[in-house]
Structures are given as structure tokens and as C-alpha cells.
Write an enzyme that holds these catalytic residues in place. Structure first.
Site, PDB file in Angstrom:
ATOM      1  N   HIS A  57     -68.012   9.127  22.666  1.00 51.67           N
ATOM      2  CA  HIS A  57     -67.202  10.345  22.629  1.00 51.67           C
ATOM      3  C   HIS A  57     -67.349  11.132  23.942  1.00 51.67           C
ATOM      4  O   HIS A  57     -66.354  11.499  24.572  1.00 51.67           O
ATOM      5  CB  HIS A  57     -67.649  11.196  21.431  1.00 51.67           C
ATOM      6  CG  HIS A  57     -66.911  12.482  21.280  1.00 51.67           C
ATOM      7  ND1 HIS A  57     -65.882  12.641  20.377  1.00 51.67           N
ATOM      8  CD2 HIS A  57     -67.044  13.680  21.905  1.00 51.67           C
ATOM      9  CE1 HIS A  57     -65.419  13.880  20.471  1.00 51.67           C
ATOM     10  NE2 HIS A  57     -66.113  14.529  21.388  1.00 51.67           N
ATOM     11  N   GLU A  58     -68.577  11.379  24.365  1.00 51.83           N
ATOM     12  CA  GLU A  58     -68.786  12.188  25.580  1.00 51.83           C
ATOM     13  C   GLU A  58     -68.282  11.451  26.816  1.00 51.83           C
ATOM     14  O   GLU A  58     -67.663  12.057  27.698  1.00 51.83           O
ATOM     15  CB  GLU A  58     -70.261  12.574  25.734  1.00 51.83           C
ATOM     16  CG  GLU A  58     -70.797  13.480  24.617  1.00 51.83           C
ATOM     17  CD  GLU A  58     -69.920  14.691  24.308  1.00 51.83           C
ATOM     18  OE1 GLU A  58     -69.299  15.231  25.241  1.00 51.83           O
ATOM     19  OE2 GLU A  58     -69.844  15.090  23.127  1.00 51.83           O
ATOM     20  N   HIS A  86     -64.667  11.889  27.125  1.00 49.41           N
ATOM     21  CA  HIS A  86     -64.261  13.145  27.773  1.00 49.41           C
ATOM     22  C   HIS A  86     -64.286  13.003  29.304  1.00 49.41           C
ATOM     23  O   HIS A  86     -63.429  13.547  29.985  1.00 49.41           O
ATOM     24  CB  HIS A  86     -65.186  14.295  27.378  1.00 49.41           C
ATOM     25  CG  HIS A  86     -64.896  14.869  26.023  1.00 49.41           C
ATOM     26  ND1 HIS A  86     -63.630  15.190  25.609  1.00 49.41           N
ATOM     27  CD2 HIS A  86     -65.734  15.202  24.990  1.00 49.41           C
ATOM     28  CE1 HIS A  86     -63.682  15.698  24.377  1.00 49.41           C
ATOM     29  NE2 HIS A  86     -64.942  15.697  23.976  1.00 49.41           N
ATOM     30  N   HIS A 118     -59.903  15.762  22.372  1.00 51.01           N
ATOM     31  CA  HIS A 118     -60.184  15.408  20.987  1.00 51.01           C
ATOM     32  C   HIS A 118     -58.949  14.768  20.349  1.00 51.01           C
ATOM     33  O   HIS A 118     -57.815  15.097  20.684  1.00 51.01           O
ATOM     34  CB  HIS A 118     -60.661  16.624  20.197  1.00 51.01           C
ATOM     35  CG  HIS A 118     -62.053  17.009  20.592  1.00 51.01           C
ATOM     36  ND1 HIS A 118     -62.533  18.290  20.550  1.00 51.01           N
ATOM     37  CD2 HIS A 118     -63.072  16.238  21.051  1.00 51.01           C
ATOM     38  CE1 HIS A 118     -63.786  18.291  20.977  1.00 51.01           C
ATOM     39  NE2 HIS A 118     -64.136  17.063  21.294  1.00 51.01           N
ATOM     40  N   CYS A 119     -59.220  13.864  19.424  1.00 51.80           N
ATOM     41  CA  CYS A 119     -58.157  13.061  18.817  1.00 51.80           C
ATOM     42  C   CYS A 119     -58.129  13.357  17.316  1.00 51.80           C
ATOM     43  O   CYS A 119     -59.166  13.618  16.708  1.00 51.80           O
ATOM     44  CB  CYS A 119     -58.473  11.589  19.077  1.00 51.80           C
ATOM     45  SG  CYS A 119     -57.317  10.448  18.315  1.00 51.80           S
ATOM     46  N   CYS A 144     -61.274   7.533  15.072  1.00 51.83           N
ATOM     47  CA  CYS A 144     -61.383   7.389  16.533  1.00 51.83           C
ATOM     48  C   CYS A 144     -62.664   8.061  17.037  1.00 51.83           C
ATOM     49  O   CYS A 144     -63.028   9.137  16.563  1.00 51.83           O
ATOM     50  CB  CYS A 144     -60.170   8.026  17.200  1.00 51.83           C
ATOM     51  SG  CYS A 144     -60.252   8.039  19.006  1.00 51.83           S
ATOM     52  N   CYS A 173     -59.203   4.890  19.414  1.00 48.10           N
ATOM     53  CA  CYS A 173     -57.991   4.428  18.738  1.00 48.10           C
ATOM     54  C   CYS A 173     -57.007   3.894  19.786  1.00 48.10           C
ATOM     55  O   CYS A 173     -57.210   4.077  20.998  1.00 48.10           O
ATOM     56  CB  CYS A 173     -57.360   5.567  17.946  1.00 48.10           C
ATOM     57  SG  CYS A 173     -56.594   6.827  18.978  1.00 48.10           S
ATOM     58  N   CYS A 217     -55.696   6.560  22.289  1.00 46.12           N
ATOM     59  CA  CYS A 217     -56.684   6.963  23.308  1.00 46.12           C
ATOM     60  C   CYS A 217     -56.891   5.844  24.334  1.00 46.12           C
ATOM     61  O   CYS A 217     -57.012   6.106  25.530  1.00 46.12           O
ATOM     62  CB  CYS A 217     -58.001   7.354  22.653  1.00 46.12           C
ATOM     63  SG  CYS A 217     -57.911   8.963  21.830  1.00 46.12           S
TER      64      CYS A 217
HETATM   65 ZN   LIG Z   1     -65.769  16.341  22.181  1.00 46.51          ZN
HETATM   66 ZN   LIG Z   2     -58.036   8.548  19.499  1.00 49.76          ZN
END
Ligand SMILES: [Zn+2]
Ligand SMILES: [Zn+2]
Length: 178
Positions: free
Chosen positions: A131-132, A135, A141-142, A147, A166, A169
Site C-alpha cells: 500500500h505505502e 503511494h 486510495h482505491c 485492492c 486491482c 490501479c
Molecule cells: Zn494510504
Molecule cells: Zn485499486
């Protein structure tokens, strides 16, 4: 892509080997585990008894000047952290510097009075690292719950998502590369 994993204020623990393997697979990246660094003292917030994530992230970015086209820095610490206006966060990223930060404190089942579960803990750590790093690849954010870019308000969200982006993304990442 090359990812530098930095233990911050904690020893190089098995979690780093698991993160290195998971991130190498997810990003087709070369992952290096760097020597540990201390937590900058000024980042401690005595009133909240937590670290202020932005100060640690700035410290990392000052120390690791990377080529943001190909390189990323992920600092990992055991201590709990926050940022404004959040009471706590699992991680924080800065797209400009290519640096991001993960706190393991609230990813451990023990934090919630559950019994230790290393596999669950490692899988959470990998998801929130993806996740990070997402970014730092300029993903926001999704809304897909599965995801990796779905925002985790609690570990329930982390457990519901996959250690992958996903399709939408993924398309954004490849569109930005070209
Ligand atoms: Zn985040
Ligand atoms: Zn996504």
C-alpha cells in the site's frame, strides 16, 4: 525497481526477510535490507506516547537520496505512530521523495489481545507495505475492498484486502511508467 528496506529502531527480525521476499515478488523488484537506523528522538510525541510519522519520514528522506525513477525506501519500525489528524496510522508515504514508512505495532494480533499469529502478522505487513509503496508510485486510495490501495482504518480492512493492486490501479502504474 530497487527497494531499500530500513529497520528503524528495531533489530533486523524475520519480518524483514518475509517483506523482502513478498515485495520482490509483488514489484518484480530487487530488495536490499539495510543496516538499522535509530528512531529520531525529536519524532517522539510525549503527550500522545507515539511517534510522529512525518518527522521519521523526513529523517529517512534526508538520509537516503535516491533516484526516484527506479528506487524506493521503506522504513519499518515496531513503534506505534500517528499523523495529523489521525490517532494512529499503519503507514505513511511521500511520493516526492520516494520514501515510505510502516509501523508494525498495530499489525500484530497481540495488540488486540489475540494470540500471536506470525503468518497473519507477516501477511498484514506485506499488504500495508505494498500500500505505502503504491503511494510512492503515485497511486491514491482505491475503492475496491480487495485492492492493496484500499485505505485500512483497522486490521479488518487489511485482512480483507489482497497483497496486490486491482486491475485499475495496475493500469495506472503502467500508464505512468510509459
Ligand atoms: Zn494510504
Ligand atoms: Zn485499486
Amino acid at each position: 525497481m530497487k527497494i531499500f528496506l530500513i529497520p528503524i529502531g528495531m533489530p533486523r527480525h524475520e519480518v524483514f526477510d518475509r517483506l523482502a521476499a513478498g515485495l520482490a515478488r509483488s514489484f518484480s523488484a530487487d530488495v536490499a535490507i539495510e543496516p538499522k537506523r535509530p528512531i529520531p528522538e525529536e519524532a517522539y510525541d510525549f503527550r500522545r506516547r507515539q511517534y510522529y510519522a512525518n518527522a521519521i519520514l523526513d529523517d529517512l528522506a534526508g538520509e537516503f537520496i535516491i533516484n526516484t525513477k527506479e528506487e524506493r525506501v521503506l522504513g519499518v519500525m515496531d513503534a506505534d505512530m500517528h499523523t495529523d489528524p489521525m490517532n494512529f496510522i499503519f503507514g505513511l508515504a511521500n511520493r516526492r521523495t520516494g520514501c515510505c514508512l510502516l509501523s508494525l505495532a498495530r499489525l500484530k494480533p497481540e495488540f488486540y489481545g489475540r494470540k500471536q499469529d506470525k503468518e497473519l502478522f507477516y501477511s498484514r505487513a506485506i499488504k500495508e507495505s505494498i500500500h505505502e509503496l503504491g503511494h510512492t508510485l503515485r497511486l491514491s486510495h482505491c475503492s475496491h475492498r480487495r485492492c492493496a490501495m484500499f485505505f485500512s482504518d483497522s486490521v479488518n480492512d487489511t485482512d480483507a484486502k489482497k497483497a496486490a493492486f486491482c486491475a485499475a490501479c495496475k493500469r495506472k502504474i503502467s500508464a505512468r511508467k510509459s
